[in-house]
Design an enzyme around this catalytic site. Structure first.
Site, PDB file in Angstrom:
ATOM      1  N   LYS A 172      27.298  21.309  18.516  1.00 15.62           N
ATOM      2  CA  LYS A 172      28.005  22.376  19.245  1.00 15.62           C
ATOM      3  C   LYS A 172      28.364  23.502  18.280  1.00 15.62           C
ATOM      4  O   LYS A 172      28.266  23.340  17.057  1.00 15.62           O
ATOM      5  CB  LYS A 172      29.264  21.802  19.898  1.00 15.62           C
ATOM      6  CG  LYS A 172      30.280  21.267  18.914  1.00 15.62           C
ATOM      7  CD  LYS A 172      31.484  20.684  19.632  1.00 15.62           C
ATOM      8  CE  LYS A 172      32.454  20.076  18.641  1.00 15.62           C
ATOM      9  NZ  LYS A 172      33.772  19.863  19.184  1.00 15.62           N
ATOM     10  N   ARG A 211      43.883  15.171  25.689  1.00 16.79           N
ATOM     11  CA  ARG A 211      43.037  16.326  25.999  1.00 16.79           C
ATOM     12  C   ARG A 211      42.293  16.033  27.296  1.00 16.79           C
ATOM     13  O   ARG A 211      42.854  16.219  28.361  1.00 16.79           O
ATOM     14  CB  ARG A 211      42.097  16.556  24.804  1.00 16.79           C
ATOM     15  CG  ARG A 211      41.551  17.930  24.690  1.00 16.79           C
ATOM     16  CD  ARG A 211      40.922  18.221  23.349  1.00 16.79           C
ATOM     17  NE  ARG A 211      39.685  17.481  23.097  1.00 16.79           N
ATOM     18  CZ  ARG A 211      38.916  17.653  22.016  1.00 16.79           C
ATOM     19  NH1 ARG A 211      39.257  18.522  21.081  1.00 16.79           N
ATOM     20  NH2 ARG A 211      37.812  16.964  21.858  1.00 16.79           N
ATOM     21  N   HIS A 247      37.843   9.715  22.456  1.00 17.70           N
ATOM     22  CA  HIS A 247      37.809  10.568  21.258  1.00 17.70           C
ATOM     23  C   HIS A 247      39.043  10.288  20.410  1.00 17.70           C
ATOM     24  O   HIS A 247      40.155  10.194  20.942  1.00 17.70           O
ATOM     25  CB  HIS A 247      37.756  12.040  21.688  1.00 17.70           C
ATOM     26  CG  HIS A 247      37.427  12.972  20.557  1.00 17.70           C
ATOM     27  ND1 HIS A 247      36.395  12.737  19.672  1.00 17.70           N
ATOM     28  CD2 HIS A 247      37.994  14.147  20.164  1.00 17.70           C
ATOM     29  CE1 HIS A 247      36.342  13.732  18.793  1.00 17.70           C
ATOM     30  NE2 HIS A 247      37.307  14.588  19.057  1.00 17.70           N
ATOM     31  N   ARG A 287      29.138   9.614  17.108  1.00 17.21           N
ATOM     32  CA  ARG A 287      29.022  11.067  17.342  1.00 17.21           C
ATOM     33  C   ARG A 287      29.432  11.854  16.092  1.00 17.21           C
ATOM     34  O   ARG A 287      30.463  12.522  16.079  1.00 17.21           O
ATOM     35  CB  ARG A 287      29.940  11.498  18.497  1.00 17.21           C
ATOM     36  CG  ARG A 287      29.738  10.783  19.814  1.00 17.21           C
ATOM     37  CD  ARG A 287      30.552  11.461  20.922  1.00 17.21           C
ATOM     38  NE  ARG A 287      31.945  11.630  20.612  1.00 17.21           N
ATOM     39  CZ  ARG A 287      32.922  10.790  20.945  1.00 17.21           C
ATOM     40  NH1 ARG A 287      32.656   9.688  21.635  1.00 17.21           N
ATOM     41  NH2 ARG A 287      34.174  11.051  20.611  1.00 17.21           N
ATOM     42  N   TYR A 336      42.879  48.460   1.768  1.00 21.52           N
ATOM     43  CA  TYR A 336      43.916  48.877   2.722  1.00 21.52           C
ATOM     44  C   TYR A 336      45.308  48.422   2.302  1.00 21.52           C
ATOM     45  O   TYR A 336      45.496  47.290   1.841  1.00 21.52           O
ATOM     46  CB  TYR A 336      43.625  48.272   4.104  1.00 21.52           C
ATOM     47  CG  TYR A 336      42.428  48.873   4.792  1.00 21.52           C
ATOM     48  CD1 TYR A 336      42.410  50.207   5.180  1.00 21.52           C
ATOM     49  CD2 TYR A 336      41.300  48.097   5.062  1.00 21.52           C
ATOM     50  CE1 TYR A 336      41.304  50.753   5.824  1.00 21.52           C
ATOM     51  CE2 TYR A 336      40.194  48.636   5.702  1.00 21.52           C
ATOM     52  CZ  TYR A 336      40.204  49.964   6.074  1.00 21.52           C
ATOM     53  OH  TYR A 336      39.116  50.504   6.706  1.00 21.52           O
ATOM     54  N   CYS A 343      38.121  43.591   4.025  1.00 22.86           N
ATOM     55  CA  CYS A 343      37.913  44.577   5.099  1.00 22.86           C
ATOM     56  C   CYS A 343      36.928  43.997   6.120  1.00 22.86           C
ATOM     57  O   CYS A 343      36.420  42.884   5.939  1.00 22.86           O
ATOM     58  CB  CYS A 343      37.340  45.869   4.537  1.00 22.86           C
ATOM     59  SG  CYS A 343      38.268  46.537   3.159  1.00 22.86           S
ATOM     60  N   MET A 344      36.639  44.762   7.152  1.00 25.83           N
ATOM     61  CA  MET A 344      35.729  44.266   8.184  1.00 25.83           C
ATOM     62  C   MET A 344      34.335  43.974   7.608  1.00 25.83           C
ATOM     63  O   MET A 344      33.716  42.968   7.945  1.00 25.83           O
ATOM     64  CB  MET A 344      35.624  45.285   9.324  1.00 25.83           C
ATOM     65  CG  MET A 344      34.888  44.751  10.526  1.00 25.83           C
ATOM     66  SD  MET A 344      34.619  45.983  11.803  1.00 25.83           S
ATOM     67  CE  MET A 344      36.243  46.182  12.473  1.00 25.83           C
ATOM     68  N   ASP A 345      33.864  44.847   6.717  1.00 23.60           N
ATOM     69  CA  ASP A 345      32.487  44.733   6.226  1.00 23.60           C
ATOM     70  C   ASP A 345      32.370  44.640   4.717  1.00 23.60           C
ATOM     71  O   ASP A 345      31.255  44.610   4.191  1.00 23.60           O
ATOM     72  CB  ASP A 345      31.673  45.953   6.692  1.00 23.60           C
ATOM     73  CG  ASP A 345      32.010  46.329   8.104  1.00 23.60           C
ATOM     74  OD1 ASP A 345      31.788  45.501   8.991  1.00 23.60           O
ATOM     75  OD2 ASP A 345      32.554  47.440   8.321  1.00 23.60           O
TER      76      ASP A 345
HETATM   77  C1  LIG Z   1      33.997  14.706  21.669  1.00 20.28           C
HETATM   78  C2  LIG Z   1      33.618  14.937  20.237  1.00 20.28           C
HETATM   79  N1  LIG Z   1      32.937  13.995  19.597  1.00 20.28           N
HETATM   80  C3  LIG Z   1      32.569  14.133  18.310  1.00 20.28           C
HETATM   81  C4  LIG Z   1      32.896  15.268  17.591  1.00 20.28           C
HETATM   82  C5  LIG Z   1      32.488  15.374  16.154  1.00 20.28           C
HETATM   83  O1  LIG Z   1      33.605  15.358  15.320  1.00 20.28           O
HETATM   84  P1  LIG Z   1      33.472  15.465  13.744  1.00 20.28           P
HETATM   85  O2  LIG Z   1      32.909  16.815  13.487  1.00 20.28           O
HETATM   86  O3  LIG Z   1      34.853  15.323  13.247  1.00 20.28           O
HETATM   87  O4  LIG Z   1      32.545  14.386  13.324  1.00 20.28           O
HETATM   88  C6  LIG Z   1      33.631  16.265  18.220  1.00 20.28           C
HETATM   89  C7  LIG Z   1      34.020  17.451  17.459  1.00 20.28           C
HETATM   90  O5  LIG Z   1      35.058  18.006  17.562  1.00 20.28           O
HETATM   91  C8  LIG Z   1      34.006  16.101  19.582  1.00 20.28           C
HETATM   92  O6  LIG Z   1      34.704  17.038  20.240  1.00 20.28           O
END
Ligand SMILES: Cc1ncc(COP(=O)(O)O)c(C=O)c1O
Length: 387
Positions: A40, A138, A167, A223, A267, A314-316
């Protein structure tokens, strides 16, 4: 179609062999679990498509994203493996999610109902995962509600309960109580469901910290996210896992100038030189994800030395004091994250300076910073298990 310039002033390079090394470490710690790679947020800023393709070469065939759109981007680029949408979704998104064969995480009975209603007969039975709330506060179904939810008629006809997950909120802490309570609650919920006759092929709880610290969190699937990218957030008291940061962030010196004692930089004049100084201007700023909190705090590497950021980012552009760097010149490489000579800066260093976690530093690297990839060597592919 736009062709990127050949000499970008700031760029990122990602070592795909280091990704292979980190994945091998996940597999050593969780030898009996399948890996769902969390890609993600553009694979935590590294480039979701390139990393997903590389992970496929390394025999990973399950991916996790946060949003439906992140899943669609991967599908449209030709990724056909299962993709779990782990973030919240709403019924208006279900038709798109289904059209792209993404797997939703469901976490309420009305959502199960709405999702089942959105599945066309030809797509049934449609695989879904259900999230159980054990202490993250959550998303998730509360354990006492799980038996009723699992018994919903939708799971007999339209939906296939492929995964049950939770989680972990605190697995990187040295205190283990909360994680142990979460894992116990998860296991008890699974036991209750099994006693009720339910079977589900994919059970998953472990993020990176779970994989590293809690063998009890290793179910049929794990995961990992951050550890694939070479980082963790475990305390310094915990033995450091064998991970290699896979990302290097560079910029080239765009301009050099001398200032006198008493002159200011950037700045609001937050830096006033105490001596005659040489200042390098780096063509990278907060619009590239180089956080403004690094003003007068951060360090970069130039000529194999650590040099301080002076004045406001700065921004850039960002200015650094290179008075003590011999032979410094325009066009010279500056390392924002990575190794130069004997010196090294990591996303964890930047995170400490800007009071955040390496996740945020990596995810923040902006879209205008081009990513380059050091290709996978063939020995890396050979060492991965066959799917
Ligand atoms: C539902 C879920 N599983 C797994 C992960 C992976 O976590 P990590 O990057 O700490 O291994 C995340 C990341 O936030 C998550 O939201």
């Amino acid at each position: 179609m736009y062709t990127p310039s050949q000499f970008p002033p700031t760029s990122v390079s990602v070592d795909l062999n280091a990704l292979g090394h980190n994945l091998a470490h996940v597999r050593r710690l969780a030898p009996r679990s399948e890996v769902l790679a969390v890609v993600k947020a553009n694979a935590y800023g590294h480039g979701a498509l390139e990393l997903t393709r590389t992970l496929q070469q390394l025999a990973v065939h399950r991916f996790g994203v946060a949003t439906v759109d992140e899943g669609i981007v991967l599908r449209q680029a030709g990724i056909h493996d299962p993709i779990l949408v782990m973030g919240p979704t709403v019924p208006a998104q279900f038709p798109d999610l289904i059209a792209h064969r993404l797997t939703p995480v469901l976490y309420r009975s009305d959502m199960v109902q709405a999702f089942a209603a959105a599945v066309p007969p030809k797509a049934a039975p449609y695989s879904v995962h259900v999230k159980i709330e054990t202490g993250m506060g959550r998303l998730g179904v509360h354990p006492p509600e799980m038996p009723d939810l699992a018994a919903m008629p939708a799971f007999r006809a339209t939906l296939r309960l492929e995964g049950l997950m939770t989680h972990l909120a605190d697995a990187d802490n040295t205190k283990t109580t909360h994680t142990e309570t979460q894992l116990t609650e998860f296991q008890q919920t699974l036991d209750t469901l099994r006693q009720g006759g339910l079977s589900c092929p994919l059970i998953h709880a472990a993020n990176s910290a779970g994989i590293i610290q809690y063998p009890a969190s290793l179910y049929t699937l794990v995961r990992p996210g951050i550890m694939l990218y070479g980082y963790h957030t475990l305390s310094n008291e915990t033995p450091a896992p064998e991970l290699r940061p896979i990302l290097t962030w560079k910029a080239t010196i765009a301009h050099l100038h001398n200032i006198q004692a008493g002159d200011s930089v950037s700045y609001n004049r937050t830096f006033i030189a105490a001596r005659r100084s040489k200042i390098a201007v780096l063509p990278v700023g907060y619009a590239d994800g180089y956080n403004r909190l690094l003003s007068n705090r951060g360090m970069v590497l130039i000529g194999g030395r650590r040099v301080p950021v002076v004045g406001r980012v700065c921004m850039d552009m960002t200015m650094v004091d290179v008075t003590d760097v011999p032979g410094v010149h325009i066009g010279q490489e500056a390392i924002l994250i990575g190794q130069q000579g004997q010196e090294r800066l990591t996303a964890a260093d930047l995170a400490a300076w800007q009071q955040t976690i390496p996740y945020e530093v990596l995810c923040a690297i902006g879209q205008r910073v081009p990513r380059h990839y050091l290709p996978l060597r063939s020995d890396n592919e050979k060492s991965s298990p066959k799917p």
